[in-house]
Structures are given as C-alpha cells and as structure tokens.
Motif scaffolding. Structure first.
Motif, short mmCIF file in Angstrom:
data_model
loop_
_atom_site.label_atom_id
_atom_site.label_comp_id
_atom_site.label_asym_id
_atom_site.label_seq_id
_atom_site.Cartn_x
_atom_site.Cartn_y
_atom_site.Cartn_z
N ALA A 154 0.92 -101.63 -48.55
CA ALA A 154 0.71 -103.22 -48.47
C ALA A 154 1.04 -104.00 -49.19
CB ALA A 154 -0.87 -102.71 -49.55
N GLY A 155 1.83 -103.94 -50.36
CA GLY A 155 3.14 -104.19 -51.00
C GLY A 155 3.51 -104.74 -49.68
N VAL A 198 -2.77 -93.30 -53.45
CA VAL A 198 -2.57 -94.63 -53.68
C VAL A 198 -1.35 -95.62 -54.08
CG1 VAL A 198 -3.51 -96.21 -55.90
CG2 VAL A 198 -4.88 -94.53 -54.99
N THR A 202 -0.42 -98.78 -51.91
CA THR A 202 -0.05 -99.95 -52.26
C THR A 202 0.83 -100.60 -51.88
OG1 THR A 202 0.08 -98.43 -54.14
CG2 THR A 202 -2.29 -99.56 -53.84
N HIS A 242 -0.79 -99.44 -59.53
CA HIS A 242 -1.01 -98.66 -59.63
C HIS A 242 -1.57 -97.76 -59.97
CE1 HIS A 242 -1.77 -101.79 -56.67
NE2 HIS A 242 -2.96 -102.26 -56.82
N HIS A 273 -4.74 -110.65 -50.72
CA HIS A 273 -4.70 -109.73 -51.12
C HIS A 273 -6.57 -110.04 -51.70
CE1 HIS A 273 -3.19 -108.14 -55.58
NE2 HIS A 273 -3.98 -107.25 -54.81
N GLU A 320 -0.40 -110.67 -60.09
CA GLU A 320 0.36 -109.54 -59.22
C GLU A 320 0.61 -110.11 -58.17
OE1 GLU A 320 -2.66 -106.20 -57.51
OE2 GLU A 320 -2.86 -105.90 -59.49
N SER A 342 7.97 -104.30 -53.30
CA SER A 342 6.58 -103.19 -52.72
C SER A 342 6.20 -102.08 -53.07
CB SER A 342 6.42 -102.87 -51.50
OG SER A 342 7.03 -104.57 -50.63
N THR A 399 -8.74 -108.45 -49.68
CA THR A 399 -9.21 -106.70 -49.67
C THR A 399 -10.25 -106.74 -50.98
OG1 THR A 399 -7.06 -107.00 -48.69
CG2 THR A 399 -7.71 -104.66 -49.49
N ASN A 400 -9.66 -106.50 -51.88
CA ASN A 400 -10.37 -106.58 -53.01
C ASN A 400 -11.22 -106.92 -53.33
OD1 ASN A 400 -8.19 -105.46 -53.66
ND2 ASN A 400 -7.44 -106.14 -55.26
N SER A 414 -5.63 -95.94 -60.84
CA SER A 414 -5.66 -94.78 -59.36
C SER A 414 -6.33 -94.10 -60.56
CB SER A 414 -4.77 -94.21 -58.35
OG SER A 414 -3.71 -93.96 -59.52
N GLY A 436 3.26 -100.64 -55.76
CA GLY A 436 3.26 -99.01 -55.91
C GLY A 436 2.97 -98.38 -57.08
#
Length: 240
Positions: free
Chosen positions: A199-200, A192, A196, A160, A220, A127, A153, A223-224, A164, A157
């Motif tokens: 977040a991106g 989501v 995301t 995902h 990244h 990613e 970004s 976070t995960n 999700s 998104g």
C-alpha cells in the motif's frame, strides 16, 4: 569527495526521523488514549522543519503550491475509487465480513469524530508527512526515486507491526482465515507488514505522479476513514 558528506548527512537525518517515528509509534500504542491526535500534528511539523533544515524544498516534500491542483484532482479520483471498491465489498456476502471489526463498534457521533478528526490528524497527517513527504523526499534527493519508494514503503510496513498485534482478534475475517492463536498473530503481523508495504508503494506512486501529498493523503484517509464509517454502520445495522 562530496559523496561522503552527502551520505553521512542522509544517514544522520534519516536516523533522526526514524528515532522520532519509533518513539511516536510506541507512545501511540502504549500511551494514553488519542496520544496520536496530539503527537501527530506536532511531530509532523517538527519533521517538516527538520527536512527543510536538511535542504529539502517544498516540492521535495510534496507541499509545493504548483502541484496543489494536480494533487486535488488525484485526491478526488482516489476517494471516488475507494468508495466504489468498498460499496462492492459490502454488497458481496463473502467480502462483507472484512468490515466486521470490533475496534469500530462505535456510535454515530464517535464514528464521525474518529473518521473526520482522529484519522486525519492522528494518523494520515503524520504518516503522509513522514513517509511520503520527508522520507521519500530525503532518499529521493540522495539516492533516486526507486530507492526512495522502496525505503519509504518498507518502513511504512514496519510502522504497522505494533498496531497489528491484536488484529486477528479484532477483525472477524482475519481471525477466521489466520486463526486467533499465537501462530495466527505472527501470520497476521507478517501479512499486515507486507500489505501495508505494498500500500505504501501505491501511495508513493500516487505522490510521485501528482507531485502532491494531497493525493496520497486523500487515498490514505479514504481507505481508513471510509472503512471505519462502513464498519460502524454495519455494526449499527447488525445490533439494531
């Protein structure tokens, strides 16, 4: 006269990258377990080679040796910041349910393997190379930093959507807020994608400021990976 070939080249390379990523996304969702663990490094390498052939430099990709040290400094800061936020989240009763996720009901050995092998190689590597490396560098070269960040970004998104689809069943807090029916699933997916994408944008800005993929990759992973470890630890405590 030169802008037309440049635009055509951008669209061709961008299209090729998106087709590859779409195929990987579907294979990871519906293929054998841990497909991403094998496909991630292979596809990441293929995308870097494609980007280099398209004329991107190591600096365009966030892989320059010159930005390694700044990237390392940002990486350490990102991991520390996420650790603090997660510690606060676990300590507060009203945010702790967000860490109760059935996907992470793992034994210690499985949690450690997932956090330190599966997540870095199967998720973060691909990613970051794809979205903050190749796509960001490609669009930035042809259309500038703003369009690069927006494009990367938004696509991050949308990436995902498939992962999700059952999140409202897997995550206790999400299911409680949005529901576990069909409407809840739609709201979850939309939420989501929006989250995301934001977040991106943060990851793109971290990548831009540091000049290195190392910085965004660290945030990244933190976070995960740290979230997974905390969720697994809380599960162990609950059922001990």
């Amino acid at each position: 006269m030169s802008s037309h070939p440049s635009r055509r080249r951008l669209l061709l390379v961008l299209g090729a990258v998106l087709i590859v990523l779409a195929a990987v996304n579907v294979a990871d969702k519906y293929g054998p377990p841990h497909t991403g663990l094998i496909a991630g490094p292979v596809v990441a390498l293929a995308l870097v080679l494609l980007a280099r052939r398209a004329g991107l430099t190591w600096h365009d990709l966030g892989l320059s040796k010159r930005t390694l040290l700044p990237g390392l400094k940002y990486a350490i800061g990102a991991i520390v910041a996420v650790g603090i936020v997660y510690a606060v989240g676990v300590a507060l009763p009203w945010t702790r349910p967000a860490f109760h996720d059935v996907r992470y009901h793992l034994h210690l050995s499985a949690a450690l393997m997932t956090a330190f092998i599966v997540v870095p190689l199967g998720t973060v590597l691909l990613e970051e190379v794809a979205f903050r490396g190749v796509l960001l560098g490609l669009v930035n070269r042809h259309r500038g930093a703003t369009w690069a960040s927006i494009t990367s970004s938004v696509l991050f998104g949308l990436w995902h959507v498939l992962p999700s689809l059952r999140l409202n069943h897997a995550n206790q807090a999400v299911g409680a807020v949005l529901g576990t029916d069909a409407a809840g699933r739609v709201l979850t997916v939309l939420g989501v994608v929006a989250f995301t994408a934001l977040a991106g944008a943060l990851l793109c800005e971290l990548r831009r400021r540091s000049g290195s993929l190392l910085a965004s990759a660290a945030l990244h992973w933190a976070t995960n990976g740290m979230g997974l470890l905390i969720a697994a630890a809380l599960t162990t405590v609950r059922f001990a």
